[in-house]
Design a protein around this motif. Structure first.
Motif, PDB file in Angstrom:
ATOM      1  N   ALA A 203      -4.231  -5.640   1.811  1.00 29.14           N
ATOM      2  CA  ALA A 203      -3.780  -5.562   3.199  1.00 29.14           C
ATOM      3  C   ALA A 203      -2.946  -6.780   3.572  1.00 29.14           C
ATOM      4  N   GLU A 204      -3.360  -7.958   3.125  1.00 28.70           N
ATOM      5  CA  GLU A 204      -2.587  -9.170   3.401  1.00 28.70           C
ATOM      6  C   GLU A 204      -1.207  -9.094   2.769  1.00 28.70           C
ATOM      7  N   MET A 205      -1.139  -8.645   1.537  1.00 24.15           N
ATOM      8  CA  MET A 205       0.139  -8.558   0.837  1.00 24.15           C
ATOM      9  C   MET A 205       1.011  -7.457   1.431  1.00 24.15           C
ATOM     10  N   ALA A 206       0.389  -6.341   1.842  1.00 26.77           N
ATOM     11  CA  ALA A 206       1.150  -5.244   2.445  1.00 26.77           C
ATOM     12  C   ALA A 206       1.761  -5.670   3.771  1.00 26.77           C
ATOM     13  N   ARG A 207       1.083  -6.535   4.501  1.00 24.99           N
ATOM     14  CA  ARG A 207       1.625  -7.025   5.770  1.00 24.99           C
ATOM     15  C   ARG A 207       2.803  -7.968   5.530  1.00 24.99           C
ATOM     16  N   GLU A 208       2.698  -8.799   4.521  1.00 26.58           N
ATOM     17  CA  GLU A 208       3.761  -9.760   4.234  1.00 26.58           C
ATOM     18  C   GLU A 208       4.947  -9.124   3.512  1.00 26.58           C
ATOM     19  N   LEU A 209       4.670  -8.128   2.652  1.00 28.24           N
ATOM     20  CA  LEU A 209       5.699  -7.570   1.770  1.00 28.24           C
ATOM     21  C   LEU A 209       5.711  -6.044   1.856  1.00 28.24           C
ATOM     22  N   PRO A 210       6.143  -5.481   2.983  1.00 33.86           N
ATOM     23  CA  PRO A 210       6.175  -4.022   3.112  1.00 33.86           C
ATOM     24  C   PRO A 210       7.291  -3.429   2.253  1.00 33.86           C
ATOM     25  N   ALA A 211       6.924  -2.851   1.117  1.00 32.63           N
ATOM     26  CA  ALA A 211       7.919  -2.354   0.165  1.00 32.63           C
ATOM     27  C   ALA A 211       7.382  -1.138  -0.555  1.00 32.63           C
ATOM     28  N   ALA A 212       8.281  -0.218  -0.904  1.00 31.87           N
ATOM     29  CA  ALA A 212       7.879   0.969  -1.669  1.00 31.87           C
ATOM     30  C   ALA A 212       7.329   0.579  -3.031  1.00 31.87           C
ATOM     31  N   GLY A 213       7.753  -0.568  -3.539  1.00 33.56           N
ATOM     32  CA  GLY A 213       7.230  -1.044  -4.818  1.00 33.56           C
ATOM     33  C   GLY A 213       5.795  -1.507  -4.747  1.00 33.56           C
ATOM     34  N   SER A 214       5.281  -1.757  -3.566  1.00 35.10           N
ATOM     35  CA  SER A 214       3.890  -2.163  -3.292  1.00 35.10           C
ATOM     36  C   SER A 214       3.335  -3.137  -4.332  1.00 35.10           C
ATOM     37  N   VAL A 215       2.391  -2.717  -5.145  1.00 35.59           N
ATOM     38  CA  VAL A 215       1.690  -3.644  -6.037  1.00 35.59           C
ATOM     39  C   VAL A 215       2.642  -4.340  -7.008  1.00 35.59           C
ATOM     40  N   SER A 216       3.730  -3.661  -7.375  1.00 28.88           N
ATOM     41  CA  SER A 216       4.725  -4.287  -8.236  1.00 28.88           C
ATOM     42  C   SER A 216       5.394  -5.461  -7.521  1.00 28.88           C
ATOM     43  N   THR A 217       5.755  -5.264  -6.266  1.00 32.28           N
ATOM     44  CA  THR A 217       6.371  -6.324  -5.474  1.00 32.28           C
ATOM     45  C   THR A 217       5.393  -7.467  -5.233  1.00 32.28           C
ATOM     46  N   TYR A 218       4.127  -7.139  -4.970  1.00 30.70           N
ATOM     47  CA  TYR A 218       3.130  -8.181  -4.728  1.00 30.70           C
ATOM     48  C   TYR A 218       2.987  -9.091  -5.954  1.00 30.70           C
ATOM     49  N   ALA A 219       2.895  -8.464  -7.138  1.00 28.47           N
ATOM     50  CA  ALA A 219       2.736  -9.243  -8.361  1.00 28.47           C
ATOM     51  C   ALA A 219       3.986 -10.066  -8.663  1.00 28.47           C
ATOM     52  N   ALA A 220       5.157  -9.500  -8.368  1.00 26.13           N
ATOM     53  CA  ALA A 220       6.409 -10.220  -8.617  1.00 26.13           C
ATOM     54  C   ALA A 220       6.527 -11.441  -7.721  1.00 26.13           C
ATOM     55  N   GLN A 221       6.132 -11.305  -6.465  1.00 27.16           N
ATOM     56  CA  GLN A 221       6.226 -12.416  -5.527  1.00 27.16           C
ATOM     57  C   GLN A 221       5.106 -13.438  -5.730  1.00 27.16           C
ATOM     58  N   GLY A 222       3.905 -12.942  -6.000  1.00 28.09           N
ATOM     59  CA  GLY A 222       2.762 -13.853  -6.102  1.00 28.09           C
ATOM     60  C   GLY A 222       2.625 -14.521  -7.448  1.00 28.09           C
ATOM     61  N   LEU A 223       3.153 -13.876  -8.508  1.00 31.09           N
ATOM     62  CA  LEU A 223       3.011 -14.427  -9.852  1.00 31.09           C
ATOM     63  C   LEU A 223       4.382 -14.644 -10.498  1.00 31.09           C
ATOM     64  N   HIS A 224       5.016 -13.568 -10.957  1.00 29.53           N
ATOM     65  CA  HIS A 224       6.326 -13.680 -11.597  1.00 29.53           C
ATOM     66  C   HIS A 224       6.937 -12.282 -11.664  1.00 29.53           C
ATOM     67  N   PRO A 225       8.264 -12.159 -11.564  1.00 33.24           N
ATOM     68  CA  PRO A 225       8.885 -10.844 -11.647  1.00 33.24           C
ATOM     69  C   PRO A 225       8.552 -10.069 -12.920  1.00 33.24           C
ATOM     70  N   THR A 226       8.346 -10.741 -14.043  1.00 37.04           N
ATOM     71  CA  THR A 226       7.980 -10.012 -15.261  1.00 37.04           C
ATOM     72  C   THR A 226       6.611  -9.352 -15.108  1.00 37.04           C
ATOM     73  N   VAL A 227       5.700 -10.046 -14.436  1.00 33.51           N
ATOM     74  CA  VAL A 227       4.385  -9.452 -14.177  1.00 33.51           C
ATOM     75  C   VAL A 227       4.540  -8.282 -13.207  1.00 33.51           C
ATOM     76  N   GLY A 228       5.418  -8.448 -12.217  1.00 32.34           N
ATOM     77  CA  GLY A 228       5.671  -7.367 -11.278  1.00 32.34           C
ATOM     78  C   GLY A 228       6.200  -6.124 -11.968  1.00 32.34           C
ATOM     79  N   PHE A 229       7.104  -6.307 -12.938  1.00 27.75           N
ATOM     80  CA  PHE A 229       7.620  -5.160 -13.679  1.00 27.75           C
ATOM     81  C   PHE A 229       6.501  -4.463 -14.446  1.00 27.75           C
ATOM     82  N   LEU A 230       5.676  -5.225 -15.153  1.00 29.33           N
ATOM     83  CA  LEU A 230       4.615  -4.618 -15.955  1.00 29.33           C
ATOM     84  C   LEU A 230       3.577  -3.912 -15.082  1.00 29.33           C
ATOM     85  N   VAL A 231       3.279  -4.501 -13.935  1.00 29.38           N
ATOM     86  CA  VAL A 231       2.357  -3.844 -13.003  1.00 29.38           C
ATOM     87  C   VAL A 231       2.961  -2.530 -12.518  1.00 29.38           C
TER      88      VAL A 231
END
Length: 494
Positions: free
Chosen positions: A67-95
């Motif tokens: 919910a915290e990440m969805a409020r900060e990063l409203p995106a169709a990519g959802s969990v992929s975008t969260y992982a990319a922003q919070g960790l690294h874009p490569t992790v976001g892609f794999l997620v």
């Protein structure tokens, strides 16, 4: 990209009610109550309500992070975008690679359940109906879901809302009826450890039951991929994710309590997902034709869940195709309904292929178990990564908003809560209550491994040739200037 692709998904198409039920139906509350939660009975016995309550608290840790990440990063990519922003874009892609894969498998999972549940019930009522004639019902469900998706998110989400309200109301009415019938047998001792199953006495039985029960909560994050189509998405996403997790969690507690006290906590270890000692069995034996409503609620739940997860898979695929890490045709939208039509077609083909291929190749129940193991293993892994990403995002990018309890302790507790569930779903016998998987269900691990290995290969190729595309997994498109309309784009191109 074409003008339709640039214009993007339909903005402000749905509100809190529809988005809330997107997550609620993705949790499949009626099916979970009737089939998933009873899997914890073998360990928790008549203390299952306590196990469900513990699972609810555990899931709220991760729901808070999503919910915290969805409020900060409203995106169709959802969990992929969260992982990319919070960790690294490569992790976001794999997620995103793993998430779009398993979410595409959820509709065939539920269509299999729709098929064998309907066929089995019809055979029980009319022996002349073949018990193995399940596949027409599954195909009918696939057609319904594809049609709802084709007409856009507004039609699909409203359809899911109607289905969700029906299944929740039926089970709640039945629960109240059971509590009233239990009369003097109502007791709060079911929220203690005195009724656990033989061999799993005390808190160990409750813990084991909660690990199996926590799997019924999967899906609370399903609202997040609809962010770009939702009014006031930052506020709405936060409320929908937390509201679904808390509301359906309490629904699980109430319904489980009702059946436990009615059936009898000291013999509740006999309870299961089918037969006389099941939700449908109790309804048949004691409440006349009310069992038909319970049956319809479970069938309704399978369709609603498949509909919600089809939305998730097609929106996630759209988000990844938009930045060209998936084939661009997944980003093609219907000119009127703004639905990802190519994604819907592919989703339907995958669903029908998996249902018929696995269901007829093995049998529908075995196919269901295989797909369920693949799905739950990856989804729980995604939850763990999102917990880590939440802490990383607020520590690295939004330090001014960082709160130690909300953004560090809760993610840590979420990880701790889901690790046992991950080991259990994968059949790794780290705990004595975990059952080692047998073939063909044990093929789930290699299937997940092969898919993730393929994702690593794609990632390496993209990092070498188009690293900017991987970086785009962190992009929040709602923060961009408003896109041009299709007509404007066509005029500009002309």
């Amino acid at each position: 990209m074409s003008g339709d692709e640039v214009a993007g998904l339909r903005r402000d198409a749905i509100g809190l009610r529809e988005v809330l039920f997107q997550s609620i139906t993705a949790m499949a509350p009626a099916a979970a109550v009737a089939a998933s939660i009873p899997s914890g009975v073998a360990f928790a016995g008549g203390s299952l309500p306590l196990a469900v309550l513990i699972a609810l608290v555990a899931c709220l840790f991760t729901a808070s992070c999503v919910a915290e990440m969805a409020r900060e990063l409203p995106a169709a990519g959802s969990v992929s975008t969260y992982a990319a922003q919070g960790l690294h874009p490569t992790v976001g892609f794999l997620v995103g690679w793993g998430y779009v894969f398993v979410e595409a498998l959820v509709p065939p999972l539920l269509l299999l359940q729709l098929g064998f549940t309907t066929a089995g019930t019809l055979h029980q009522e009319w022996s002349s109906y073949p018990a193995d004639l399940w596949w027409p019902w599954a195909l009918a469900g696939a057609a319904i879901i594809a049609t709802a998706g084709y007409f856009g998110v507004r039609a699909s989400a409203r359809f899911g809302t109607v289905l969700g309200i029906f299944e929740v109301l039926v089970l709640l009415v039945f629960a109240v009826w059971l509590i009233a019938k239990a009369g003097g047998d109502n007791t709060l001792t079911v929220f203690g450890t005195s009724h656990t199953a033989d061999g799993y006495e005390g808190i160990s039985g409750v813990f084991a039951g909660s690990v199996y029960t926590v799997l019924a909560f999967a899906g609370f994050e399903a609202a997040a991929p609809l962010a770009e189509e939702t009014r006031n998405p930052r506020r709405t996403m936060h409320r929908a994710v937390l509201g679904a997790a808390l509301g359906i969690g309490l629904f699980y507690v109430v319904t489980t309590y009702a059946m436990t006290v009615y059936f009898g906590p000291d013999r509740f270890a006999e309870f299961g997902a089918s037969g006389a000692a099941s939700w449908e069995g109790v309804a048949r034996a004691s409440f006349g034709l009310f069992w038909v409503l319970v049956f319809l609620a479970v069938v309704n739940s399978t369709i609603a869940n498949a509909n919600a997860c089809a939305n998730v898979s097609t929106r996630t695929a759209f988000a990844l195709a938009r930045i060209r890490v998936l084939p661009r045709y997944f980003a093609v939208l219907h000119p009127k309904y703004r639905s990802p039509v190519t994604g819907i077609v592919v989703q339907t083909v995958v669903a029908v292929g998996a249902v018929l291929g696995l269901g007829l190749g093995y049998d529908p129940v075995t196919a269901f178990l295989l797909l369920a193991t693949v799905i739950v293993t990856v989804v729980i892994g995604v939850y763990i990564v999102v917990n880590v990403a939440c802490a990383g995002y607020f520590l690295r990018r939004r330090r001014e908003l960082f709160r130690p309890l909300r953004h560090l302790l809760l993610p840590l507790l979420g990880i701790v809560a889901f690790v046992p569930a991950l080991l259990t779903a994968a059949g790794l016998p780290v705990f004595d209550f975990v059952t080692e998987l047998t073939a063909p269900v044990s093929y789930a691990g290699p299937i997940v491994g092969v898919w993730l290995a393929a994702g690593v290969v794609v990632l390496l190729v993209l990092m070498r040739r188009h690293p900017e595309r991987i970086a785009e997994t962190a992009r929040v498109h709602l923060d961009d200037p408003s896109p041009a309309s299709p007509s404007q784009n066509g005029a500009a191109q002309a």
